[in-house]
Design a protein around this motif. Structure first.
Motif, PDB file in Angstrom:
ATOM      1  N   TYR A 281       0.845  -1.098   0.053  1.00  0.00           N
ATOM      2  CA  TYR A 281       0.024  -0.040  -0.149  1.00  0.00           C
ATOM      3  C   TYR A 281       1.039   1.289   0.005  1.00  0.00           C
ATOM      4  N   VAL A 282       0.237   2.306  -0.664  1.00  0.00           N
ATOM      5  CA  VAL A 282       0.993   3.663  -0.756  1.00  0.00           C
ATOM      6  C   VAL A 282       0.242   4.339   0.267  1.00  0.00           C
TER       7      VAL A 282
ATOM      8  N   VAL B 218      -4.947   6.162   1.685  1.00  0.00           N
ATOM      9  CA  VAL B 218      -3.983   4.865   1.531  1.00  0.00           C
ATOM     10  C   VAL B 218      -4.587   4.146   0.126  1.00  0.00           C
ATOM     11  N   PHE B 219      -3.721   3.762  -0.441  1.00  0.00           N
ATOM     12  CA  PHE B 219      -4.108   3.293  -1.961  1.00  0.00           C
ATOM     13  C   PHE B 219      -3.156   2.095  -2.292  1.00  0.00           C
ATOM     14  N   LYS B 220      -3.801   1.201  -3.315  1.00  0.00           N
ATOM     15  CA  LYS B 220      -3.352  -0.132  -3.591  1.00  0.00           C
ATOM     16  C   LYS B 220      -2.596   0.095  -5.027  1.00  0.00           C
TER      17      LYS B 220
ATOM     18  N   ASP C 273     -11.416  -1.612   5.290  1.00  0.00           N
ATOM     19  CA  ASP C 273     -10.861  -2.032   6.379  1.00  0.00           C
ATOM     20  C   ASP C 273      -9.462  -1.272   6.752  1.00  0.00           C
ATOM     21  N   ILE C 274      -8.595  -1.309   5.594  1.00  0.00           N
ATOM     22  CA  ILE C 274      -7.259  -0.798   5.264  1.00  0.00           C
ATOM     23  C   ILE C 274      -7.664   0.591   5.619  1.00  0.00           C
ATOM     24  N   TRP C 275      -8.233   1.345   4.872  1.00  0.00           N
ATOM     25  CA  TRP C 275      -8.380   2.551   5.028  1.00  0.00           C
ATOM     26  C   TRP C 275      -8.670   3.197   6.430  1.00  0.00           C
ATOM     27  N   ASP C 276      -9.701   2.103   6.972  1.00  0.00           N
ATOM     28  CA  ASP C 276     -10.189   2.887   8.362  1.00  0.00           C
ATOM     29  C   ASP C 276      -8.880   2.687   9.392  1.00  0.00           C
TER      30      ASP C 276
ATOM     31  N   ARG D 190      -8.147   2.871  -4.581  1.00  0.00           N
ATOM     32  CA  ARG D 190      -8.414   3.370  -3.047  1.00  0.00           C
ATOM     33  C   ARG D 190      -8.232   1.930  -2.377  1.00  0.00           C
ATOM     34  N   ALA D 191      -7.596   1.783  -1.221  1.00  0.00           N
ATOM     35  CA  ALA D 191      -7.514   0.526  -0.267  1.00  0.00           C
ATOM     36  C   ALA D 191      -8.767   0.105   0.173  1.00  0.00           C
TER      37      ALA D 191
END
Length: 270
Positions: free
Chosen positions: A191-192, A203-205, A240-243, A236-237
């Protein structure tokens, strides 16, 4: 042109030679300087240095623009324009006699104070401790803190052009185009993480890393080919990753987990 010839080219005649004596350099210690365009009196560059650092930019400008290694440098172009007008860059030592840490702080404060600089970066620690409104500081330090662990292989990228943190498309465009990275290592990233003044804001994939060709990113406005850099196509991630990394309004990153640095891109866990 030899080094000696270039030093002479800085100022023909007068006291300025482009080199401090050993005794003077010892008294100056770490210093912060400004480069001024004598045609208009505008400060166009602020830097921190020791020894003869203040003069090095003029030496670099002696290299023809077509011989520069793929680097766009408005600073060097400005110096060449000044020379073409048959005048010389004016040098001001703004503060001297400092240790390096103090000089970096003075440099960052001056960079904030001059809006039309050709500096490529905002200054040491500026991403966290630089100019901010009182409202912005209250919002930042009231955010929850993100504890960076070993969960994922990350590339944290500091973005300095962000105006507001709610437009995820703006954040995505800034974060994916484009950066001085090695493709093999970039492809290890899961992730970036987009970081703005010490706050994780997105946060992005990344799905594919490639040389930065504007035609491959038609939905990003006002970009140019920079084939010596990388950009990524992605998304976009998952929520759950974003949170976890960003939450609703962003999360503060401890300087211990991500120490302030001049470079924009830093790998975490990879």
């Amino acid at each position: 042109m030899s080094v000696g010839d270039m030093y002479g080219f800085l100022h023909s005649g007068g006291a300025m030679t482009g080199k401090f004596s050993y005794e003077v350099a010892g008294q100056l210690k770490a210093y912060v300087y400004r480069l001024i365009d004598p045609r208009c009196g505008e400060t166009f560059y602020v830097g921190k240095g020791r020894g003869d650092r203040v003069f090095q930019h003029a030496l670099e400008a002696c290299v023809p623009a077509e011989d520069e290694p793929g680097i766009m440098s408005p600073k060097l172009d400005r110096i060449r324009e000044i020379r073409s007008a048959n005048v010389s860059v004016e040098y001001v030592i703004h503060r001297h006699g400092m240790d390096d840490d103090t000089a970096y702080q003075v440099e960052a404060a001056l960079i904030d104070a001059y809006p039309s600089l050709h500096n490529a970066v905002r200054g040491h620690h500026a991403s966290i401790y630089g100019m901010a409104t009182v409202e912005g500081l209250l919002q930042r330090y009231n955010l929850p803190q993100l504890a960076l662990g070993q969960e994922h292989k990350l590339l944290a990228i500091t973005i300095n052009k962000l105006r507001g943190r709610r437009d995820h498309k703006v954040i995505f465009d800034l974060i994916r185009y484009c950066w001085p990275l090695r493709q093999k290592r970039a492809e290890t990233v899961e992730y970036v993480l987009a970081v703005d003044r010490g706050v994780a804001v997105g946060v992005f994939k990344p799905l594919r890393w490639k040389p930065a060709r504007a035609a491959d990113f038609p939905d990003i406005a006002n970009i140019e080919d920079e084939m010596d850099r990388l950009a990524f196509q992605g998304e976009r991630a998952p929520q759950d990753i974003w949170d976890f990394y960003v939450g609703e309004h962003g999360k503060r990153i401890s300087p211990i987990d991500l120490p302030p640095a001049r470079q924009a891109c830093r790998y975490i866990n990879c």
